[in-house]
Design an enzyme around this catalytic site. Structure first.
Site, short mmCIF file in Angstrom:
data_model
loop_
_atom_site.label_atom_id
_atom_site.label_comp_id
_atom_site.label_asym_id
_atom_site.label_seq_id
_atom_site.Cartn_x
_atom_site.Cartn_y
_atom_site.Cartn_z
N SER A 1 0.85 -1.19 0.00
CA SER A 1 0.00 0.00 0.00
C SER A 1 0.89 1.24 0.00
O SER A 1 1.76 1.38 0.86
CB SER A 1 -0.91 0.01 1.23
OG SER A 1 -1.81 -1.07 1.19
N GLY B 1 -0.34 4.49 0.06
CA GLY B 1 -1.11 5.67 0.46
C GLY B 1 -1.79 6.31 -0.74
O GLY B 1 -2.42 5.62 -1.55
N GLY C 1 -1.55 4.79 -4.34
CA GLY C 1 -2.19 3.54 -4.74
C GLY C 1 -1.53 2.31 -4.16
O GLY C 1 -1.13 2.28 -3.01
N GLY D 1 -7.27 0.04 4.19
CA GLY D 1 -6.44 -1.12 3.87
C GLY D 1 -7.22 -2.42 3.92
O GLY D 1 -6.96 -3.35 3.16
N ASP D 2 -8.21 -2.49 4.84
CA ASP D 2 -9.03 -3.69 4.95
C ASP D 2 -9.93 -3.85 3.72
O ASP D 2 -10.16 -4.96 3.23
CB ASP D 2 -9.87 -3.64 6.23
CG ASP D 2 -9.02 -3.37 7.45
OD1 ASP D 2 -7.85 -3.81 7.46
OD2 ASP D 2 -9.50 -2.71 8.38
#
Length: 313
Positions: free
Chosen positions: A221, A223, A226, A252-253
């Site tokens: 990830s 931020g 992308g 993120g989940d």
């Protein structure tokens, strides 16, 4: 079904305030509570995408009872979230997200979680082994509660691999370092977690190093930039069409849910990444922690950019 493991579940509270000012009192203008913890968030998004999911991990005490009531009350449409949490004597933790409605910034407070005994861990392992028998994929998500040994995720990865179930690991620090040695199919660190794992601040180099350490595929990830995928099939970066501001809790989940749903649907890597980035961005735009804005997701999905990276190290 897709199995999500949240060893440190939480009751997620979101407070909205007109402006967050240190050293002052605040009047809360809106609040919400949801069953939380990373894997619980993943399961909720999977259900919204039409995939049945089963939530396991631990829940206990008065907070755990509220969490389970909220899980049972989730809307049941084409797909369901099933509660297979293992009871513990300790009280499930709470997390508090305070959202400044003027700036959109969020301040997060996370409790440590209950102490899990050896007998409670053994009961969980028995349940987990049974659930793997009907799982299409499994996500191992979040922090370890007190009492759980640091190699717990490595143990769960090995059990999933023995059962022939694809496994995604989303944790950090020493649990990630131990877990990656068990050769999970996917890991999903953010840029800082990847740097802590590999010592490299360059995401592509760090992801390649993480693969050498044992991960079959790495999704980093980045931020607002992308997500980066480094896999045996190639390397891609997916980027949202424009930066957004909002509540990042659960973003993120949602990305994990996008990756897992794409995996079981047989999507290629670029389409998995498009879905993950669109869901993650739509979650940031949602006013409630752990939720995603469906209209925003559907509008963003075709606009997510994909760039392929050369495979040379």
């Amino acid at each position: 079904m897709i199995l999500t493991v949240t060893l440190n579940t939480a009751l997620d509270l979101t407070y909205g305030v007109p402006a967050l000012v240190p050293h002052s009192s605040h009047r809360v203008t809106d609040l919400s509570e949801r069953p939380g913890g990373k894997g619980v968030n993943v399961a909720r998004v999977l259900a919204a995408l039409g995939h049945d999911s089963v939530v396991t991990g631990f829940a206990g005490g008065a907070t755990g009872a509220v969490l389970r009531e909220l899980l049972a009350a989730l809307p049941r449409g084409a797909a369901a979230v099933t509660d297979a949490l293992v009871p513990v004597a300790g009280d499930t933790r709470r997390t508090l997200a305070v959202v400044d409605r003027t700036t959109g910034d969020t301040t997060q407070f996370n409790e440590p979680g209950p102490h899990v005994t050896a007998d409670e861990w053994t009961a969980f392992l028995t349940s987990y082994g049974q659930l793997l028998g009907t799982a299409e994929a499994v996500a191992l998500c979040g922090s370890l509660p007190p009492g759980i040994h640091v190699g717990a995720y490595a143990e769960l990865v090995r059990l999933a691999r023995t059962a022939g179930v694809p496994v995604l690991l989303d944790t950090s620090g020493e649990p990630l370092r131990r877990g990656i040695a068990a050769r999970p199919d996917l890991i999903k660190p953010n840029a800082d977690e990847l740097a802590q794992l590999t010592g490299s601040r360059e995401p592509l180099r760090g992801a390649r190093d993480a693969r050498r350490r044992g991960a079959h595929g790495v999704i980093a990830s980045l931020g607002p930039d992308g997500m980066l995928a480094v896999s045996p099939d190639g390397n891609w970066q997916a980027s949202p069409p424009a930066p957004v501001k909002g509540n990042p809790t659960g973003a993120g989940d949602s990305a994990v849910a996008g990756l897992l749903s794409g995996l079981v649907e047989g999507l290629d890597w670029p389409d998995r990444l498009r879905r993950a980035v669109a869901l993650s961005t739509a979650t940031v735009l949602s006013p409630t922690a752990g939720d995603f804005d469906r209209a925003a997701y559907e509008e963003l999905l075709p606009r997510v950019g994909i760039e392929e990276h050369a495979d040379a190290a």
